[in-house]
Design a protein around this motif. Structure first.
Motif, PDB file in Angstrom:
ATOM      1  N   ALA A  76       0.836  -1.207   0.000  1.00 34.58           N
ATOM      2  CA  ALA A  76       0.000   0.000   0.000  1.00 34.58           C
ATOM      3  C   ALA A  76       0.868   1.254   0.000  1.00 34.58           C
ATOM      4  CB  ALA A  76      -0.926  -0.008   1.212  1.00 34.58           C
ATOM      5  N   ALA A  77       1.944   1.228   0.773  1.00 36.59           N
ATOM      6  CA  ALA A  77       2.846   2.381   0.803  1.00 36.59           C
ATOM      7  C   ALA A  77       3.435   2.643  -0.584  1.00 36.59           C
ATOM      8  CB  ALA A  77       3.961   2.145   1.822  1.00 36.59           C
ATOM      9  N   ALA A  78       3.726   1.560  -1.323  1.00 39.69           N
ATOM     10  CA  ALA A  78       4.250   1.733  -2.680  1.00 39.69           C
ATOM     11  C   ALA A  78       3.204   2.356  -3.600  1.00 39.69           C
ATOM     12  CB  ALA A  78       4.701   0.380  -3.232  1.00 39.69           C
ATOM     13  N   VAL A  79       1.966   1.886  -3.507  1.00 43.17           N
ATOM     14  CA  VAL A  79       0.897   2.435  -4.347  1.00 43.17           C
ATOM     15  C   VAL A  79       0.698   3.916  -4.045  1.00 43.17           C
ATOM     16  CG1 VAL A  79      -1.565   2.333  -4.858  1.00 43.17           C
ATOM     17  CG2 VAL A  79      -0.273   0.216  -4.579  1.00 43.17           C
ATOM     18  N   ALA A  92       1.017   4.905   5.512  1.00 51.42           N
ATOM     19  CA  ALA A  92       0.128   3.967   4.825  1.00 51.42           C
ATOM     20  C   ALA A  92      -0.709   3.178   5.831  1.00 51.42           C
ATOM     21  CB  ALA A  92       0.948   3.003   3.962  1.00 51.42           C
ATOM     22  N   GLU A  93      -0.088   2.739   6.899  1.00 51.36           N
ATOM     23  CA  GLU A  93      -0.829   1.966   7.906  1.00 51.36           C
ATOM     24  C   GLU A  93      -1.929   2.814   8.546  1.00 51.36           C
ATOM     25  OE1 GLU A  93       0.106  -1.128  11.519  1.00 51.36           O
ATOM     26  OE2 GLU A  93       1.428   0.616  11.299  1.00 51.36           O
ATOM     27  N   ALA A  94      -1.617   4.089   8.806  1.00 51.18           N
ATOM     28  CA  ALA A  94      -2.637   4.971   9.389  1.00 51.18           C
ATOM     29  C   ALA A  94      -3.834   5.108   8.445  1.00 51.18           C
ATOM     30  CB  ALA A  94      -2.031   6.333   9.691  1.00 51.18           C
ATOM     31  N   LEU A  95      -3.572   5.244   7.161  1.00 50.10           N
ATOM     32  CA  LEU A  95      -4.669   5.359   6.193  1.00 50.10           C
ATOM     33  C   LEU A  95      -5.451   4.049   6.084  1.00 50.10           C
ATOM     34  CD1 LEU A  95      -2.793   7.369   3.434  1.00 50.10           C
ATOM     35  CD2 LEU A  95      -4.777   8.179   4.737  1.00 50.10           C
ATOM     36  N   GLY A 114      -2.125   4.501 -13.941  1.00 46.38           N
ATOM     37  CA  GLY A 114      -1.048   3.684 -14.492  1.00 46.38           C
ATOM     38  C   GLY A 114       0.190   3.694 -13.616  1.00 46.38           C
ATOM     39  N   GLU A 115       0.528   4.860 -13.073  1.00 51.61           N
ATOM     40  CA  GLU A 115       1.707   4.956 -12.204  1.00 51.61           C
ATOM     41  C   GLU A 115       1.524   4.152 -10.920  1.00 51.61           C
ATOM     42  OE1 GLU A 115       1.961   9.126 -11.772  1.00 51.61           O
ATOM     43  OE2 GLU A 115       2.872   9.460 -13.754  1.00 51.61           O
ATOM     44  N   ALA A 116       0.296   4.103 -10.412  1.00 51.32           N
ATOM     45  CA  ALA A 116       0.042   3.298  -9.211  1.00 51.32           C
ATOM     46  C   ALA A 116       0.321   1.831  -9.486  1.00 51.32           C
ATOM     47  CB  ALA A 116      -1.397   3.492  -8.742  1.00 51.32           C
ATOM     48  N   LEU A 117      -0.117   1.329 -10.640  1.00 49.99           N
ATOM     49  CA  LEU A 117       0.168  -0.065 -10.996  1.00 49.99           C
ATOM     50  C   LEU A 117       1.659  -0.297 -11.198  1.00 49.99           C
ATOM     51  CD1 LEU A 117      -2.543  -1.345 -13.515  1.00 49.99           C
ATOM     52  CD2 LEU A 117      -1.962  -2.267 -11.286  1.00 49.99           C
TER      53      LEU A 117
END
Length: 963
Positions: free
Chosen positions: A559-562, A570-573, A615-618
């Motif tokens: 998730a942090a990478a996305v 990321a964990e907080a979100l 696309g960048e997220a993937l």
């Protein structure tokens, strides 16, 4: 427009059918108020501006009004064909409501009916009609709506209510009901000390109750207030009544028969306690309530505990889960099941916790206080005083509070009962972990039998059983979400000529599925939108982007990478989204979407985020998996230089592994996600595969090859590699071509496509950069593995394996050299040269340092056993196999263990231990079946059959040359 209703006699609210609508922030409610209370008359923009801001509006006010109008249309209109309720007329706007859709209009109509009944002498019906009209007020009119217009209307409506009350009380006294209304009049007169009409009614009621002195004292109080506040004396009517009381005027006596009138049942009337009837506010029970047997029992048993004689505190039950999962249905059903245990009644409120504007708990306290017999004017305005009165009124009673759709602990804490005997049943999308609760019931989507049972109850059992498989397809398309199943059932009921297959076909289009899951006021997307609309910008972005990768679940690191943030953020979100019921927690540190919530999130990202962002997220998550796999290989095979070639730069936040087993487990767990993401990128219908993605995916698939002990899904890998090879050719990327050809060749070899495998291996060799020392031994090794499959290719395979061995040794990669020697030994065995195979196997073991490359050690040990068995040295072979099994057990090498067990079974049979051989073969067959290796399982069962047929003299099984 059908079904639209608006209420202004309390907080401004709107509904379509049974679904409450979000009327937006305060200024938007002020605009809606102006349009609503004009009752269809046109209001210009200038008038609306004055109504909301007064005589000094900001310059942006007209634009704001038009924006509010646009948003209100989105909420109020039921059809896309054009506005029918909120229309533009001659430069202004008008709101057209159906008859009876506005509570103010209903109150006015009821008052007119009461007046008509009174004029005809029907006093009792008139009283009932006026009492019904009064119930339409549920608090201060237009609570929280700003602006001068709203304030004028608020004053008017409060005055109108007093008019209704005075009319009713006058009729009550004419009917001889002075004992019923005296307490109410005492309170009202104190609340409105300057209102002479109320004071006159109070004095008359007191006099008729035999309290002449109190009636005269009331007159004195009224005169004092009028003099102090206005500097005037009482009016002539009040003075005349005072004189008549002094004279004991016989015309003031109650009407004939009034002496028999008795107060209504309930607590005695008093200054702040009018006639009171136990409330019964729970919504109707659900006639087709289905499933939830265990959860329902848990809630009912907990609520029943409120009646225990040894109870020292109220019962608090929390039902939590995602939107649409059936929390309210379970709560209402449970409340009806235990209603007899709460004789003082049931209170209900929708706290609107999933939307932008949750209900104010102190306003809810006021509503509950009125239900408990407190008149509106006696409700304190201060929060502390109101809470104190609320708790006092709750004390000593046995009440059940149904607090539906709670936002958080703070919202419900001031509403809870404080003494034993009562109970609170709370529903929320979060577990309210900070709230002291008797029980917490987590609701998951239905099981398939529960979902099918609900569908049958709604659509008909015969209809569903005629299309049994289609019924199953329908509930799976609904993700087993109760609300979605109910929508499907409702649509089938409304369309009796539809087959289940008709609706299943409509739901099969994932892009349109949420739109199909709507029936009347039931809409899955609307329920999801309530939760989404309450998110802040960062949470909403995370909710959208994390749904883009089509993966079973996501780790915090992925998730942090996305999201391009650190793990802590990321964990907080992720936790916040889970807390709000928009994500589901999986294993520790992992999160997943419900299928329909993922669809909803993907719709939002298509509407909100540019294609480049998606696309960048993937691409980022693919890079994350590449870096994680390279890190795993660095731990699992520290000798290998392949990770440096595939992932030279690494990536911040890459997975860290403590040992080889941990690394293997990570790759195994993430493998489905890796392949799904690769498929998404390679098969996207609109976006070509970029050069960067081509390199990332080719290296990722290439790094998976050494993990063949996991029984990789070779079919999907083969398909991905073929698509990826076209992208590599398009971009002219030699490294990507080599990696992809190696992967595709390995997959073809496993699938039995030997000619294609040979062609791909040759292509890898052609594309190889002569200076590439890392990929060179792997290309040559692949050519050797492919050549083994040809009947005439064994000598060629031996040559390739020796060349690859030499290159690996030059590179300083002993593990790769060991791998080449294992393949060399197998080729020698296939050629009937066990002595040379034994030499190659020992060389493989020599190139495997203890503690490194457990897969290589296990393979070398097993091939050494195969060579010894081929030489007839079965006892030594058994020893080597057992050593290999120890390595497999220690490092979780399940596939290697299964094949080694089969080899051991053969050697044990050869040395006359048939029972041990049978046990090993059976264990191998079971393990191979679980691993999805039908060929290996068949070999094991064939061996077991031969063993059973031949008895103790069973021949050994031939070495298989498998992994």
């Amino acid at each position: 427009m059908g079904g639209l209703r608006i209420a202004a006699l309390g907080p401004l609210r709107a509904w379509r059918g049974e679904r409450q609508l979000d009327t937006g922030p305060a200024q938007r409610r002020a605009v809606l108020t102006s349009l609503t209370l004009r009752c269809g008359q046109v209001a210009s923009v200038e008038e609306l501006v004055r109504d909301v801001w007064g005589s000094e509006p900001p310059a942006s006010a007209p634009v704001a009004v038009r924006n509010h109008i646009s948003r209100l249309r989105t909420v109020l209109e039921s059809e896309s064909a054009g506005p029918k309720a909120l229309v533009s007329v001659a430069g202004g706007y008008a709101l057209h409501l159906p008859d009876g859709a506005l509570d103010v209009s209903r109150a006015e109509r009821l008052y007119a009916q009461a007046q008509s009944a009174r004029s005809q002498g029907d006093l009792e019906p008139a009283v009932r009609i006026l009492a019904e009209a009064e119930t339409l007020w549920v608090g201060t009119p237009l609570t929280g709506v700003p602006g001068p217009y709203a304030q004028r209307q608020r004053d008017r409506l409060m005055e109108y209510r007093l008019l209704l009350v005075e009319a009713r009380l006058t009729l009550e006294l004419q009917l001889g009901g002075h004992t019923r209304v005296v307490g109410e009049l005492l309170t009202l007169a104190d609340e409105h000390p300057l209102r002479e009409e109320l004071r006159a009614l109070q004095m008359l009621a007191l006099y008729r109750c035999g309290r002449q002195a109190d009636a005269l004292a009331a007159y004195t109080t009224a005169r004092r207030h009028l003099a102090a506040e206005l500097g005037v004396d009482p009016g002539p009517e009040l003075v005349r009544l005072h004189q008549r009381i002094l004279e004991a005027d016989p015309t003031l006596a109650p009407p004939p028969g009034a002496a028999a009138a008795a107060p209504a049942p309930g607590p005695a009337a008093g200054p702040d306690r009018p006639t009171w009837v136990p409330p019964a506010q729970s919504p109707p029970d659900i006639p087709d309530f289905t499933g939830r047997g265990e959860e329902s029992r848990q809630v009912r048993d907990a609520l029943a505990g409120a009646g225990r004689t040894d109870a020292t505190a109220p019962v608090v039950c929390v039902i939590h889960g995602m939107g649409g999962v059936g929390k309210t249905a379970l709560a209402v059903h449970s409340a009806h099941a235990v209603r007899e245990q709460f004789p003082d009644g049931q209170l209900y409120v929708d706290l609107r916790g999933a939307g932008r504007e949750p209900a104010d708990p102190y306003e809810v306290q006021e509503l509950f206080l009125r239900s408990l017999g407190v008149l509106p004017g006696n409700v304190p305005s201060g929060r502390e005083e109101r809470t104190a009165l609320y708790r006092s009124r709750m004390a000593g009673r046995r009440l059940l509070l149904l607090l539906d759709n709670a936002a958080d602990t703070e919202q419900v804490s001031t509403l809870l009962p404080t003494t034993a005997g009562s109970a609170a049943l709370i529903t929320s999308r979060t577990a309210l972990m900070c709230l002291p609760a008797t029980t917490r019931t987590a609701l998951e989507p239905f099981s398939e039998p529960e979902a099918l049972a609900l569908l049958e109850r709604m659509a008909g059992s015969v209809r569903c059983r005629q299309e049994q498989q289609t019924a199953s397809d329908l509930v799976w398309a609904c993700g087993m979400l109760p609300l979605a199943v109910r929508v499907v059932g409702a649509r089938l009921v409304a369309r009796p000529r539809w087959t289940l297959a008709t609706l299943a076909e409509r739901l099969s289009d994932r892009s349109q599925r949420l739109g199909e899951l709507e029936a009347g006021s039931l809409a899955v997307e609307s329920v999801f939108h309530l939760g989404y609309s309450s998110l802040d910008d960062a949470e909403a972005r995370a909710f959208r982007l994390l749904a883009i990768p089509e993966v079973p679940d996501l780790s915090t690191a992925a998730a942090a990478a996305v999201l391009q943030c650190d793990r802590r953020e990321a964990e907080a979100l992720l936790e916040s989204l889970t807390h709000q019921g928009l994500l589901e927690p999986g294993e520790p540190g992992r999160y997943r979407y419900h299928d329909l919530l993922r669809l909803f999130a993907r719709h939002r990202t298509l509407d909100t985020d540019p294609s480049t962002t998606r696309g960048e997220a993937l691409s980022r998550v693919a890079r994350f998996y590449l870096t994680g796999t390279s890190s795993a290989m660095r731990v699992e095979r520290p000798y290998s230089r392949l990770p440096d070639a595939a992932d030279p730069d690494g990536m911040p936040g890459a997975a860290a592994f403590t040992n080889a087993l941990h690394a293997q487990e990570w790759v195994l767990h993430e493998l489905p996600a890796m392949l799904n993401v690769a498929g998404q990128i390679l098969h996207h219908p609109y976006r070509p595969v970029s050069a960067e993605d081509t390199r990332t995916l080719s290296c990722l698939l290439g790094l998976l090859m050494p993990f063949t002990d996991f029984c990789l899904p070779w079919g999907p890998i083969h398909q991905l590699a073929r698509t990826l090879l076209r992208a590599a050719d398009h971009h002219g990327d030699r490294v990507s071509t080599v990696f992809t050809c190696i992967t595709a060749a390995a997959a073809c070899a496993q699938l039995g496509h030997h000619e294609e495998a040979a062609t791909l291996a040759a292509r890898a060799h052609e594309a190889l950069d002569p200076a590439d020392r890392v990929l060179a031994p792997r290309v040559v090794y692949t050519m050797g593995v492919v050549a083994v499959a040809r009947p005439d290719g064994l000598d060629e395979a031996i040559g390739h394996c020796r060349s690859a061995h030499a290159l690996a040794c030059e590179n300083g990669e002993p593990g790769m050299a060991a791998q080449c020697s294992v393949s060399l030994a197998r080729a020698q065995l296939a050629l009937g040269r066990p002595d040379q195979a034994l030499e190659a196997a020992r060389d493989a073991l020599a190139h495997c340092p203890p503690g490194d490359n457990p897969v290589g050690i296990a393979l070398a040990q097993r091939v050494l056993g195969d060579a010894l068995a081929a030489l007839g040295r079965y006892d030594e072979a058994v020893t080597e196999y057992r050593t290999a099994l120890d390595v497999c057990r220690a490092h979780g090498l399940h596939a290697q263990r299964a094949h080694t067990l089969l080899s051991l079974a053969s050697a044990l049979a050869a040395v006359g231990r048939p029972e041990q051989a049978r046990t090993c073969a059976a264990e191998a067959a079971a393990a191979l079946a679980q691993l999805g290796d039908p060929t290996g399982e068949e070999r094991a069962r064939t061996f077991m059959n031969r063993l059973a047929a031949a008895g103790p003299a069973a021949p050994p099984i031939a070495p298989d040359g498998s992994r």
